[in-house]
Design a protein around this motif. Structure first.
Motif, PDB file in Angstrom:
ATOM      1  N   LEU A 221       0.835  -1.205   0.000  1.00 24.21           N
ATOM      2  CA  LEU A 221       0.000   0.000   0.000  1.00 24.21           C
ATOM      3  C   LEU A 221       0.869   1.254   0.000  1.00 24.21           C
ATOM      4  N   ALA A 222       1.936   1.233   0.798  1.00 24.69           N
ATOM      5  CA  ALA A 222       2.853   2.383   0.836  1.00 24.69           C
ATOM      6  C   ALA A 222       3.464   2.619  -0.546  1.00 24.69           C
ATOM      7  N   ASN A 223       3.827   1.545  -1.227  1.00 21.11           N
ATOM      8  CA  ASN A 223       4.392   1.681  -2.574  1.00 21.11           C
ATOM      9  C   ASN A 223       3.371   2.253  -3.558  1.00 21.11           C
ATOM     10  N   MET A 224       2.091   1.876  -3.374  1.00 20.52           N
ATOM     11  CA  MET A 224       1.058   2.438  -4.234  1.00 20.52           C
ATOM     12  C   MET A 224       0.918   3.934  -3.998  1.00 20.52           C
ATOM     13  N   TYR A 225       0.986   4.357  -2.729  1.00 21.97           N
ATOM     14  CA  TYR A 225       0.929   5.783  -2.422  1.00 21.97           C
ATOM     15  C   TYR A 225       2.075   6.535  -3.111  1.00 21.97           C
ATOM     16  N   LEU A 226       3.216   5.878  -3.190  1.00 23.86           N
ATOM     17  CA  LEU A 226       4.371   6.518  -3.828  1.00 23.86           C
ATOM     18  C   LEU A 226       4.267   6.521  -5.348  1.00 23.86           C
ATOM     19  N   ALA A 227       3.622   5.488  -5.900  1.00 31.30           N
ATOM     20  CA  ALA A 227       3.660   5.299  -7.352  1.00 31.30           C
ATOM     21  C   ALA A 227       2.518   5.970  -8.097  1.00 31.30           C
ATOM     22  N   HIS A 228       1.359   6.069  -7.462  1.00 28.91           N
ATOM     23  CA  HIS A 228       0.202   6.595  -8.190  1.00 28.91           C
ATOM     24  C   HIS A 228       0.156   8.119  -8.075  1.00 28.91           C
ATOM     25  N   PRO A 229       0.118   8.833  -9.203  1.00 31.52           N
ATOM     26  CA  PRO A 229       0.173  10.301  -9.174  1.00 31.52           C
ATOM     27  C   PRO A 229      -0.975  10.946  -8.413  1.00 31.52           C
ATOM     28  N   PHE A 231      -2.439   9.858  -5.654  1.00 32.31           N
ATOM     29  CA  PHE A 231      -2.152   9.826  -4.221  1.00 32.31           C
ATOM     30  C   PHE A 231      -1.018  10.786  -3.865  1.00 32.31           C
ATOM     31  N   VAL A 232      -0.028  10.863  -4.732  1.00 35.76           N
ATOM     32  CA  VAL A 232       1.058  11.823  -4.502  1.00 35.76           C
ATOM     33  C   VAL A 232       0.495  13.239  -4.449  1.00 35.76           C
ATOM     34  N   ALA A 233      -0.357  13.573  -5.431  1.00 38.56           N
ATOM     35  CA  ALA A 233      -0.942  14.924  -5.477  1.00 38.56           C
ATOM     36  C   ALA A 233      -1.819  15.173  -4.260  1.00 38.56           C
ATOM     37  N   ARG A 234      -2.564  14.167  -3.872  1.00 42.85           N
ATOM     38  CA  ARG A 234      -3.472  14.303  -2.721  1.00 42.85           C
ATOM     39  C   ARG A 234      -2.705  14.657  -1.453  1.00 42.85           C
ATOM     40  N   TYR A 235      -1.605  13.945  -1.204  1.00 44.54           N
ATOM     41  CA  TYR A 235      -0.839  14.196   0.013  1.00 44.54           C
ATOM     42  C   TYR A 235       0.022  15.455  -0.097  1.00 44.54           C
ATOM     43  N   GLU A 236       0.480  15.775  -1.291  1.00 45.40           N
ATOM     44  CA  GLU A 236       1.261  17.001  -1.450  1.00 45.40           C
ATOM     45  C   GLU A 236       0.402  18.254  -1.270  1.00 45.40           C
ATOM     46  N   ARG A 237      -0.936  18.132  -1.519  1.00 48.45           N
ATOM     47  CA  ARG A 237      -1.820  19.268  -1.273  1.00 48.45           C
ATOM     48  C   ARG A 237      -1.851  19.617   0.205  1.00 48.45           C
ATOM     49  N   LEU A 238      -1.672  18.607   1.041  1.00 49.64           N
ATOM     50  CA  LEU A 238      -1.658  18.861   2.480  1.00 49.64           C
ATOM     51  C   LEU A 238      -0.378  19.568   2.906  1.00 49.64           C
ATOM     52  N   ALA A 239       0.738  19.084   2.392  1.00 44.56           N
ATOM     53  CA  ALA A 239       2.021  19.720   2.718  1.00 44.56           C
ATOM     54  C   ALA A 239       3.104  19.119   1.841  1.00 44.56           C
ATOM     55  N   PRO A 240       4.074  19.930   1.407  1.00 43.05           N
ATOM     56  CA  PRO A 240       5.194  19.399   0.636  1.00 43.05           C
ATOM     57  C   PRO A 240       5.917  18.301   1.430  1.00 43.05           C
ATOM     58  N   ARG A 241       6.244  17.226   0.744  1.00 41.76           N
ATOM     59  CA  ARG A 241       6.986  16.087   1.269  1.00 41.76           C
ATOM     60  C   ARG A 241       6.147  15.126   2.108  1.00 41.76           C
ATOM     61  N   PHE A 242       4.886  15.466   2.387  1.00 39.14           N
ATOM     62  CA  PHE A 242       4.050  14.523   3.137  1.00 39.14           C
ATOM     63  C   PHE A 242       3.816  13.250   2.326  1.00 39.14           C
ATOM     64  N   SER A 243       3.798  13.367   1.006  1.00 38.39           N
ATOM     65  CA  SER A 243       3.597  12.183   0.150  1.00 38.39           C
ATOM     66  C   SER A 243       4.768  11.211   0.251  1.00 38.39           C
ATOM     67  N   GLN A 244       5.953  11.695   0.663  1.00 34.91           N
ATOM     68  CA  GLN A 244       7.112  10.827   0.884  1.00 34.91           C
ATOM     69  C   GLN A 244       7.159  10.336   2.330  1.00 34.91           C
ATOM     70  N   TRP A 245       6.787  11.221   3.245  1.00 33.09           N
ATOM     71  CA  TRP A 245       6.877  10.902   4.668  1.00 33.09           C
ATOM     72  C   TRP A 245       5.927   9.776   5.053  1.00 33.09           C
ATOM     73  N   LEU A 246       4.682   9.833   4.600  1.00 32.52           N
ATOM     74  CA  LEU A 246       3.696   8.832   5.004  1.00 32.52           C
ATOM     75  C   LEU A 246       4.094   7.420   4.564  1.00 32.52           C
ATOM     76  N   PRO A 247       4.471   7.184   3.293  1.00 34.71           N
ATOM     77  CA  PRO A 247       4.904   5.835   2.920  1.00 34.71           C
ATOM     78  C   PRO A 247       6.149   5.383   3.687  1.00 34.71           C
ATOM     79  N   ALA A 248       7.061   6.327   3.937  1.00 34.02           N
ATOM     80  CA  ALA A 248       8.265   5.972   4.697  1.00 34.02           C
ATOM     81  C   ALA A 248       7.888   5.536   6.109  1.00 34.02           C
ATOM     82  N   ALA A 249       6.947   6.249   6.724  1.00 36.37           N
ATOM     83  CA  ALA A 249       6.491   5.890   8.063  1.00 36.37           C
ATOM     84  C   ALA A 249       5.823   4.516   8.051  1.00 36.37           C
ATOM     85  N   MET A 250       5.021   4.252   7.029  1.00 38.23           N
ATOM     86  CA  MET A 250       4.339   2.959   6.910  1.00 38.23           C
ATOM     87  C   MET A 250       5.344   1.824   6.754  1.00 38.23           C
ATOM     88  N   LYS A 251       6.365   2.043   5.954  1.00 39.99           N
ATOM     89  CA  LYS A 251       7.370   0.984   5.726  1.00 39.99           C
ATOM     90  C   LYS A 251       8.195   0.742   6.998  1.00 39.99           C
TER      91      LYS A 251
END
Length: 259
Positions: A221-229, A231-251
């Motif tokens: 699921l974390a990899n999907m968050y990283l790979a699908h544009p 989900f990346v856009a969704r989390y980046e709307r909240l804050a820059p780099r959150f789209s990277q932080w959340l999958p890293a935290a999950m892993k």
């Protein structure tokens, strides 16, 4: 005295239902809607049962079903009342999704016109049916045909829940809002204080899927968050780099509970 059952000619039924005569002729030709009988003068006549069948056909057509799909439903073993109740449940779910979309759009428009301040958690826009289908196709293409069966299980599990998809989305917003709050406070992705939040997030995914969310699945699921544009856009709307932080935290969390 026996009451005469009213019958409608094809022209009368066309005017009553809003369906063209040509369409009624086509439905007759393909066996989807036969007249009650054909009079000696060749006129097609339709009774009460045919009127109800036509209404049901129009319900399904409005839902986007093909004529072949409608024929399969009508000629199946389920009785009309069961079919209509099942269809009503589908329409109610669709209406709820539409209401969610309208509410989110209204809040966004109000924010853009400076009439209101939209909170970060309100940026989670409900997905419409077309978007959801696109995600499902992407998952199957990315992870293989076995994913189709998992998606079917997930849909059945969600449908059986008292609050359905709306309740799960509320829980998802709450869970991700907690994680976003930790990110904003500068908590690093592998910090142990995230464990209770990610426990809740992983349990929620299991409810979504109708199946266990083991560490490997959670990493997927974390990899999907990283790979699908999207989900990346969704989390980046909240804050820059959150789209990277959340999958890293999950892993990091998945690695810890695996150990």
């Amino acid at each position: 005295m026996k009451t005469r059952i009213k019958e409608y000619g094809v022209g009368e039924l066309a005017r009553l239902s809003g369906v063209t005569v040509r369409t009624l002729h086509h439905y007759d030709a393909i066996g989807l809607l036969r007249p009650t009988h054909v009079a000696a003068n060749g006129y097609r006549l339709y009774g009460r049962d045919e009127l109800l069948r036509l209404q049901e056909i129009l319900f399904y057509r409005a839902f986007g079903m093909s004529l072949a799909e409608i024929a399969d439903v009508l000629d199946g073993e389920a009785k009309a009342l069961l079919r209509l109740r099942a269809h009503r449940n589908k329409l109610a779910a669709q209406a709820a999704k539409t209401a969610d979309l309208l509410a989110t759009l209204d809040r966004t428009i109000a924010t853009l016109t400076n009439e209101a301040d939209m909170q970060d958690q309100d940026l989670y826009t409900p997905f419409d049916a077309a978007t959801q289908t696109g995600y499902e196709d992407w998952l199957i293409e990315t992870y293989g045909p076995d994913m189709a069966a998992k998606i079917a299980v997930s849909k059945e599990a969600v449908a059986e829940m008292p609050d359905g998809i709306a309740g799960l989305m509320d829980r998802l917003r709450e869970s991700e809002a907690q994680l976003f709050g930790a990110f904003n406070e500068g908590v690093v992705a592998g910090d142990r204080q995230l464990v209770p939040m990610l426990d809740k997030h992983r349990a929620l995914m299991a409810d979504f899927w109708g199946d266990a969310c083991d560490p490997n699945a959670y990493v997927g699921l974390a990899n999907m968050y990283l790979a699908h544009p999207d989900f990346v856009a969704r989390y980046e709307r909240l804050a820059p780099r959150f789209s990277q932080w959340l999958p890293a935290a999950m892993k990091a969390y998945a690695a810890e509970i695996s150990a």
